[in-house]
Design a protein around this motif. Sequence first.
Motif, short mmCIF file in Angstrom:
data_model
loop_
_atom_site.label_atom_id
_atom_site.label_comp_id
_atom_site.label_asym_id
_atom_site.label_seq_id
_atom_site.Cartn_x
_atom_site.Cartn_y
_atom_site.Cartn_z
N GLN A 133 8.33 40.42 -17.99
CA GLN A 133 7.80 41.51 -18.79
C GLN A 133 6.55 42.14 -18.20
O GLN A 133 5.97 41.63 -17.23
CB GLN A 133 7.52 41.03 -20.21
N LYS A 134 6.13 43.22 -18.82
CA LYS A 134 4.96 43.98 -18.35
C LYS A 134 3.72 43.10 -18.32
O LYS A 134 3.53 42.22 -19.15
CB LYS A 134 4.72 45.21 -19.22
N GLY A 135 2.88 43.37 -17.33
CA GLY A 135 1.62 42.67 -17.21
C GLY A 135 1.70 41.30 -16.56
O GLY A 135 0.67 40.68 -16.30
N VAL A 136 2.90 40.79 -16.31
CA VAL A 136 3.05 39.49 -15.65
C VAL A 136 2.66 39.64 -14.18
O VAL A 136 2.96 40.64 -13.54
CB VAL A 136 4.51 38.99 -15.76
N GLY A 162 7.04 46.65 -15.30
CA GLY A 162 5.59 46.65 -15.43
C GLY A 162 4.89 45.40 -14.94
O GLY A 162 3.81 45.07 -15.41
N CYS A 163 5.48 44.70 -13.99
CA CYS A 163 4.92 43.43 -13.50
C CYS A 163 4.64 43.52 -12.00
O CYS A 163 4.94 44.52 -11.36
CB CYS A 163 5.87 42.28 -13.81
N THR A 164 4.10 42.44 -11.45
CA THR A 164 3.82 42.36 -10.02
C THR A 164 4.44 41.08 -9.48
O THR A 164 4.25 40.00 -10.05
CB THR A 164 2.30 42.34 -9.76
N ILE A 165 5.17 41.20 -8.37
CA ILE A 165 5.81 40.06 -7.71
C ILE A 165 5.30 40.02 -6.28
O ILE A 165 5.50 40.97 -5.52
CB ILE A 165 7.35 40.17 -7.75
N GLY A 172 1.58 38.47 -20.42
CA GLY A 172 0.44 37.57 -20.54
C GLY A 172 0.52 36.33 -19.67
O GLY A 172 -0.40 35.53 -19.67
N VAL A 173 1.60 36.18 -18.91
CA VAL A 173 1.74 35.02 -18.03
C VAL A 173 1.27 35.40 -16.63
O VAL A 173 1.66 36.45 -16.11
CB VAL A 173 3.19 34.50 -18.01
N HIS A 174 0.47 34.53 -16.03
CA HIS A 174 -0.05 34.75 -14.68
C HIS A 174 0.28 33.53 -13.84
O HIS A 174 -0.17 32.42 -14.15
CB HIS A 174 -1.56 35.00 -14.72
N ILE A 175 1.08 33.74 -12.80
CA ILE A 175 1.57 32.67 -11.95
C ILE A 175 0.95 32.85 -10.56
O ILE A 175 1.11 33.91 -9.94
CB ILE A 175 3.11 32.70 -11.88
N ALA A 176 0.28 31.83 -10.06
CA ALA A 176 -0.39 31.89 -8.75
C ALA A 176 0.63 31.69 -7.62
O ALA A 176 1.84 31.62 -7.85
CB ALA A 176 -1.49 30.84 -8.70
#
Length: 165
Positions: free
Chosen positions: A48-51, A32-35, A68-72
């Motif tokens: 995890q989901k939403g990352v 459930g995340c985006t890379i 809940g973690v957002h990495i630029a």
Amino acid sequence: METVTINTPKQSLNNVTIGEGVKIFDFVNAYGCTIGDGSKVGAFVEIQKGVTIGRNCKISSHTFICEGVHIADRVFVGHGVMFTNDLFPRATRPDGQPQTADDWQLVETHIEEGVSIGSNATIICGITIGAHAMIGAGAVVTKDIPPYGVAIGNPARVIKTINPE
């Protein structure tokens, strides 16, 4: 050890949106995340989901990136880095019943562009690490770090600022 390399535009695998040229090593648990494009994820990582992970990031082995973690873009995350998403974690409610998703509040964390986080650092939720900051190995980050700040220790404190040039 094998890697999965994604060379085609945006794919989805296990409900993960994977950018072009992403490399994911064995034993990664991602859902459930985006890379983003060109990023690399080492072995034994959980995402995890939403990352969200930006483009051209390197996530080293044994790292835990929770909801809940957002990495630029262009962020380096060293080996064994732990992120948190709950300031007051509990296993049960006051009545002794197991907690559910409704019993806690997600607290987000933002890692801005070009940050480097040293191995075994712990990032407490609810903070922002500013662009191009550096976090020392083993640091426990409990408050915002300004752009270009260098933070070390437990709790982490800014010891200097990197010249942006």
